[in-house]
Scaffold this motif. Structure first.
Motif, mmCIF file in Angstrom:
data_model
loop_
_atom_site.group_PDB
_atom_site.id
_atom_site.type_symbol
_atom_site.label_atom_id
_atom_site.label_comp_id
_atom_site.label_asym_id
_atom_site.label_seq_id
_atom_site.Cartn_x
_atom_site.Cartn_y
_atom_site.Cartn_z
ATOM 1 N N MET A 112 -21.744 -8.886 51.939
ATOM 2 C CA MET A 112 -22.395 -7.580 51.844
ATOM 3 C C MET A 112 -23.893 -7.762 51.622
ATOM 4 S SD MET A 112 -19.959 -5.651 52.541
ATOM 5 C CE MET A 112 -20.865 -4.127 52.422
ATOM 6 N N GLY A 113 -24.270 -8.847 50.945
ATOM 7 C CA GLY A 113 -25.686 -9.119 50.752
ATOM 8 C C GLY A 113 -26.412 -9.271 52.081
ATOM 9 N N VAL A 140 -6.895 -6.912 57.858
ATOM 10 C CA VAL A 140 -7.562 -5.610 57.742
ATOM 11 C C VAL A 140 -8.949 -5.698 58.364
ATOM 12 C CG1 VAL A 140 -8.345 -3.837 56.114
ATOM 13 C CG2 VAL A 140 -6.293 -5.167 55.604
ATOM 14 N N ALA A 141 -9.415 -4.578 58.918
ATOM 15 C CA ALA A 141 -10.782 -4.519 59.442
ATOM 16 C C ALA A 141 -11.373 -3.144 59.193
ATOM 17 C CB ALA A 141 -10.806 -4.824 60.931
ATOM 18 N N ARG A 142 -12.681 -3.111 59.033
ATOM 19 C CA ARG A 142 -13.436 -1.855 58.914
ATOM 20 C C ARG A 142 -14.594 -1.959 59.890
ATOM 21 N NH1 ARG A 142 -13.424 -0.544 52.482
ATOM 22 N NH2 ARG A 142 -14.948 0.985 53.140
ATOM 23 N N ILE A 143 -14.754 -0.948 60.735
ATOM 24 C CA ILE A 143 -15.818 -0.975 61.747
ATOM 25 C C ILE A 143 -16.631 0.314 61.633
ATOM 26 C CG2 ILE A 143 -16.341 -1.116 64.218
ATOM 27 C CD1 ILE A 143 -13.536 -2.455 64.527
ATOM 28 N N TYR A 144 -17.924 0.177 61.429
ATOM 29 C CA TYR A 144 -18.823 1.328 61.309
ATOM 30 C C TYR A 144 -19.738 1.385 62.522
ATOM 31 C CZ TYR A 144 -16.912 1.518 56.740
ATOM 32 O OH TYR A 144 -15.995 1.629 55.727
ATOM 33 N N SER A 145 -19.863 2.539 63.124
ATOM 34 C CA SER A 145 -20.736 2.730 64.287
ATOM 35 C C SER A 145 -21.619 3.931 63.989
ATOM 36 C CB SER A 145 -19.904 3.000 65.550
ATOM 37 O OG SER A 145 -19.015 1.926 65.788
ATOM 38 N N ILE A 146 -22.884 3.674 63.756
ATOM 39 C CA ILE A 146 -23.742 4.763 63.291
ATOM 40 C C ILE A 146 -25.077 4.801 64.022
ATOM 41 C CG2 ILE A 146 -22.733 4.721 60.959
ATOM 42 C CD1 ILE A 146 -25.511 3.448 60.209
ATOM 43 N N ASN A 147 -25.677 5.983 63.968
ATOM 44 C CA ASN A 147 -27.039 6.158 64.464
ATOM 45 C C ASN A 147 -27.976 5.984 63.265
ATOM 46 O OD1 ASN A 147 -29.534 7.168 65.151
ATOM 47 N ND2 ASN A 147 -28.723 8.875 66.353
ATOM 48 N N ILE A 154 -26.548 7.900 57.898
ATOM 49 C CA ILE A 154 -27.163 7.004 56.903
ATOM 50 C C ILE A 154 -26.488 7.176 55.551
ATOM 51 C CG2 ILE A 154 -29.286 6.578 55.573
ATOM 52 C CD1 ILE A 154 -30.848 7.216 58.174
ATOM 53 N N GLU A 155 -26.303 8.436 55.150
ATOM 54 C CA GLU A 155 -25.677 8.693 53.842
ATOM 55 C C GLU A 155 -24.255 8.116 53.813
ATOM 56 O OE1 GLU A 155 -25.440 12.830 52.852
ATOM 57 O OE2 GLU A 155 -24.545 12.423 50.894
ATOM 58 N N PHE A 156 -23.533 8.359 54.903
ATOM 59 C CA PHE A 156 -22.149 7.861 54.956
ATOM 60 C C PHE A 156 -22.134 6.331 54.919
ATOM 61 C CE2 PHE A 156 -18.516 6.360 57.493
ATOM 62 C CZ PHE A 156 -17.476 6.909 56.752
ATOM 63 N N TYR A 157 -22.964 5.718 55.764
ATOM 64 C CA TYR A 157 -22.954 4.248 55.837
ATOM 65 C C TYR A 157 -23.364 3.623 54.507
ATOM 66 C CZ TYR A 157 -23.957 -0.519 57.205
ATOM 67 O OH TYR A 157 -23.971 -1.882 57.256
ATOM 68 N N GLU A 158 -24.399 4.185 53.885
ATOM 69 C CA GLU A 158 -24.858 3.588 52.623
ATOM 70 C C GLU A 158 -23.808 3.734 51.518
ATOM 71 O OE1 GLU A 158 -28.858 5.075 52.015
ATOM 72 O OE2 GLU A 158 -29.663 3.417 53.236
ATOM 73 N N SER A 159 -22.962 4.754 51.633
ATOM 74 C CA SER A 159 -21.875 4.882 50.640
ATOM 75 C C SER A 159 -20.820 3.791 50.849
ATOM 76 C CB SER A 159 -21.233 6.273 50.724
ATOM 77 O OG SER A 159 -20.425 6.385 51.879
ATOM 78 N N MET A 160 -20.864 3.139 52.007
ATOM 79 C CA MET A 160 -19.912 2.056 52.299
ATOM 80 C C MET A 160 -20.554 0.673 52.137
ATOM 81 S SD MET A 160 -17.264 3.715 52.978
ATOM 82 C CE MET A 160 -17.049 5.492 53.109
ATOM 83 N N LEU A 161 -21.812 0.651 51.678
ATOM 84 C CA LEU A 161 -22.509 -0.637 51.479
ATOM 85 C C LEU A 161 -22.324 -1.085 50.036
ATOM 86 C CD1 LEU A 161 -25.966 -0.655 53.332
ATOM 87 C CD2 LEU A 161 -24.055 -2.234 53.631
ATOM 88 N N TYR A 162 -21.110 -1.416 49.680
ATOM 89 C CA TYR A 162 -20.832 -1.859 48.310
ATOM 90 C C TYR A 162 -21.449 -3.247 48.077
ATOM 91 C CZ TYR A 162 -16.873 -3.000 51.404
ATOM 92 O OH TYR A 162 -16.100 -3.362 52.476
ATOM 93 N N ASP A 163 -21.511 -3.615 46.814
ATOM 94 C CA ASP A 163 -22.086 -4.920 46.459
ATOM 95 C C ASP A 163 -21.070 -6.037 46.692
ATOM 96 O OD1 ASP A 163 -24.479 -3.803 45.631
ATOM 97 O OD2 ASP A 163 -23.749 -3.511 43.581
ATOM 98 N N ASP A 164 -21.584 -7.254 46.815
ATOM 99 C CA ASP A 164 -20.687 -8.419 46.928
ATOM 100 C C ASP A 164 -19.724 -8.482 45.735
ATOM 101 O OD1 ASP A 164 -21.380 -9.897 49.344
ATOM 102 O OD2 ASP A 164 -23.344 -10.113 48.447
ATOM 103 N N ALA A 165 -20.243 -8.138 44.553
ATOM 104 C CA ALA A 165 -19.407 -8.226 43.341
ATOM 105 C C ALA A 165 -18.245 -7.228 43.377
ATOM 106 C CB ALA A 165 -20.272 -7.978 42.116
ATOM 107 N N GLU A 166 -18.405 -6.149 44.163
ATOM 108 C CA GLU A 166 -17.337 -5.137 44.243
ATOM 109 C C GLU A 166 -16.340 -5.447 45.359
ATOM 110 O OE1 GLU A 166 -19.236 -0.891 43.337
ATOM 111 O OE2 GLU A 166 -20.316 -1.962 44.906
ATOM 112 N N ALA A 167 -16.681 -6.419 46.183
ATOM 113 C CA ALA A 167 -15.838 -6.704 47.349
ATOM 114 C C ALA A 167 -14.552 -7.415 46.954
ATOM 115 C CB ALA A 167 -16.622 -7.550 48.357
ATOM 116 N N THR A 168 -13.552 -7.241 47.796
ATOM 117 C CA THR A 168 -12.254 -7.871 47.558
ATOM 118 C C THR A 168 -12.370 -9.385 47.674
ATOM 119 O OG1 THR A 168 -11.158 -5.933 48.454
ATOM 120 C CG2 THR A 168 -9.866 -7.966 48.397
#
Lengths: 221, 89
Positions: A112-113, A140-147, A154-168
């Motif tokens: 994520m960093g 599992v996969a997550r795919i984001y496609s944004i303008n 931007i708001e949606f994508y940044e809400s999905m930019l969690y930190d490395d420490a929060e990642a599984t």
């Protein structure tokens, strides 16, 4: 030169003639994605990765046994030329904003960093009409496609930019498998095709092959 | 001879509240299906299914980000627990 006769009514070279796609990260996500885009007819491909190919990369990345020890971008360049007749622009370096990005940008990096670093060079850049960020873990996969200039995206994508420490935290032995990366590459190529044909791209795709669950964000652009 | 009158009875719960089938998918692990009254919160549905969300999971309700207090609506409901994966290699 490839003959695109079988796909002309789905996607034609005319749809892609001015398209430039940059792929950052040429591992499990990036390597099959680059091949899919090249075979689909994307004429301008730029790839970034500073890694070399190691034995544990071979089962889930699109490299040959004879590629062991080579830089990933070098091996991928050879593979794409052999399989699709296309020369790609190879950058055997880690992307840190050293070159300005333009066109479609795809991220297939490993932390994520790194995604946050790339995002700094994507956000509000009018020359980047589509940014695709794919993440994988096990089946599992997550795919984001944004303008990157759309405030809602931007708001949606940044809400999905969690930190490395929060990642599984996945076990080293449960991180990647080949069928997952082929599906991710196919879905990314499909999003690029939708963009090239001015069709609506899907902002978020999540799938899990273990439970055969597939969800898409219904807010489409 | 006196004839008994038979009356059809319905499930009293059904007359009081609508029920909906909910699929709960913990991605990478398992899927369970349960039936709940419409309006049950995600938290209560997960508890009833014996699932405790982890800190590294996000919740989606029919694909949309949701919190634990979101009420479950009718028809084709899927509660998804999505791990915060980050891999690419």
């Amino acid at each position: 030169m490839l003959d695109f006769w079988r796909q002309l009514d789905i996607l034609s070279p005319e749809d892609l003639k001015d398209l430039r796609v940059t792929v950052i990260g040429c591992g499990g996500i990036g390597s099959p994605t680059v091949l899919a885009l090249a075979k689909m007819g994307v004429p301008n491909l730029i790839v970034y990765d500073d890694d070399s190919i190691e034995p544990h990369n071979l089962p889930n990345q699109f490299y040959r046994i004879t590629d062991l020890g080579k830089k990933k971008v070098e091996a991928l360049g050879e593979i794409v030329e052999e399989y699709a007749g296309l020369k790609i622009e190879k950058r055997p370096e880690r992307f840190k904003g050293q070159h300005p990005l333009s066109g479609v940008v795809i991220s297939g990096v490993d932390t994520m960093g790194s995604r946050k670093e790339i995002w700094k060079h994507i956000k509000y850049k009018p020359g980047i009409p589509l940014y695709i960020d794919a993440r994988m873990g096990g089946e599992v996969a997550r795919i984001y496609s944004i303008n990157p200039c759309d405030p809602d995206d931007i708001e949606f994508y940044e809400s999905m930019l969690y930190d490395d420490a929060e990642a599984t935290e996945l076990r080293c032995t449960a991180r990647a498998i080949i069928y997952n990366v082929f599906i991710i590459a196919g879905l990314i190529a499909n999003q690029v095709k939708k963009f090239a044909r001015a069709e609506k791209v899907v902002r978020e795709i999540i799938f899990d092959l273990k439970t055969l669950t597939f969800t898409v964000d219904k807010e489409r652009r | 001879m006196e004839r008994k009158t038979v009356t059809q009875t319905t499930n009293p719960l059904e007359t009081l509240q609508k029920l909906t089938k909910v699929k709960i998918a913990r991605l990478g692990e398992e899927v369970v299906e349960r039936v709940f009254p419409v309006g049950t919160t995600v938290k209560d549905a997960l508890e009833a299914a014996g699932i405790t969300p982890r800190k590294d999971e996000e919740i989606r309700l029919d694909g949309k980000p949701a919190d634990l207090n979101a009420p479950i609506q009718e028809d084709e409901v899927i509660v998804t627990l999505v791990p915060r994966i980050e891999g690419g290699k």
